[in-house]
Design a protein around this motif. Sequence first.
Motif, PDB file in Angstrom:
ATOM      1  N   PRO A  88     -47.893  58.118   5.393  1.00 42.46           N
ATOM      2  CA  PRO A  88     -47.647  57.023   4.450  1.00 42.46           C
ATOM      3  C   PRO A  88     -47.127  57.582   3.123  1.00 42.46           C
ATOM      4  CG  PRO A  88     -49.737  56.697   5.566  1.00 42.46           C
ATOM      5  CD  PRO A  88     -49.266  58.077   5.938  1.00 42.46           C
TER       6      PRO A  88
ATOM      7  N   MET B  90     -52.336  49.424   0.939  1.00 40.60           N
ATOM      8  CA  MET B  90     -51.244  49.703   1.871  1.00 40.60           C
ATOM      9  C   MET B  90     -51.647  49.375   3.313  1.00 40.60           C
ATOM     10  SD  MET B  90     -48.750  51.073  -0.031  1.00 40.60           S
ATOM     11  CE  MET B  90     -47.765  52.170   0.980  1.00 40.60           C
TER      12      MET B  90
ATOM     13  N   ASP C 122     -49.297  49.636   6.346  1.00 35.64           N
ATOM     14  CA  ASP C 122     -48.876  50.927   6.893  1.00 35.64           C
ATOM     15  C   ASP C 122     -49.748  51.392   8.060  1.00 35.64           C
ATOM     16  OD1 ASP C 122     -47.157  50.964   4.592  1.00 35.64           O
ATOM     17  OD2 ASP C 122     -47.035  53.132   4.833  1.00 35.64           O
TER      18      ASP C 122
ATOM     19  N   ARG D   5     -47.993  51.968  11.610  1.00 31.58           N
ATOM     20  CA  ARG D   5     -46.796  52.808  11.650  1.00 31.58           C
ATOM     21  C   ARG D   5     -47.196  54.166  12.221  1.00 31.58           C
ATOM     22  NH1 ARG D   5     -44.040  51.179   5.772  1.00 31.58           N
ATOM     23  NH2 ARG D   5     -43.572  49.022   6.368  1.00 31.58           N
TER      24      ARG D   5
ATOM     25  N   ASP E 297     -42.713  53.150  13.686  1.00 32.68           N
ATOM     26  CA  ASP E 297     -42.625  52.679  12.299  1.00 32.68           C
ATOM     27  C   ASP E 297     -41.830  51.386  12.161  1.00 32.68           C
ATOM     28  OD1 ASP E 297     -40.276  53.915  13.012  1.00 32.68           O
ATOM     29  OD2 ASP E 297     -39.925  54.808  11.051  1.00 32.68           O
TER      30      ASP E 297
END
Length: 288
Positions: free
Chosen positions: A14, A224, A227, A230, A266
């Motif tokens: 990240p 976040m 994320d 991903r 991702d």
Amino acid sequence: LIHDKIGGTKPYTPPFKVAVLTAWGRLRSWQGYSPETAGLLEILSGLPFEVEFINFDDIKKGLDKDIKVIINAGKEGTSWSGGNNWADPQIQSKIREFVADGGGFIGIYEPTALERQGSFFQLSDVLGLQKENGFTTTYVKPKANAANGHFILEDLKDNPYYFNRARNVYPTSPATEILLEEYGEVVLAANQYDKGRSVYFAALDFTPHNTRLLHRAILWAAGMEKDLTRWFTTNVHTDCAAYPATGNFAVINNSGEPQETTVYNDKGQSKVISLAPFEGKWFNISEF
């Protein structure tokens, strides 16, 4: 094979750094094995984050702008937790400012611990918690409601395993989210502090489920959450690592049992992969 697949490049992480705050900082990166911090080091070494060790002078000088989450862990009076460094009002002010501006703070066992001026956790306002050491037993303490369906808990099937935990930790505000508790004491909690967030673990031993808890806690503290999926595996007994520069990714089974997991790239695409015990497989990113 690993060197051929990686080609000297770094894996996907990240877009931020995680800083571990100790009295030693970079001087003893990844060192200092103790019952309160061993699980943290083992877990961080395998998570997909760029980790930096910092000391209290680094806090005063100003943090790297890429740092989004600070972790402070350990027992009161140790170099890990920080000891007398927490008596410095500049240290306290800098970290409060960091979190208030949108940063994340994660405390484990006895973070910011120093019995001083009627407080044990010197950043109790950031954590939304305090520890009772016998000086405020007659005080009426706020009651916080247990959080329901929190992002950090979504992969947890049972209560996390721990050998030893901090005792007598209680919320200082009804706004503190109690994620897990035992005998009326806080085991895991989350708190909003202005624009930032904090997470508290009374203990963090190394287990697959605890690893996922910290993974989610770091992303939540950083704001976040998006994320998470991903280059992510849904099964907590598996991991993946992607090397976009070479176009390869690996999926690993960390257990002694066959496992099936869904892997996300991702771009939100997914692929179901089956793995034998302790098996690792390489794939080309174009296979999604």
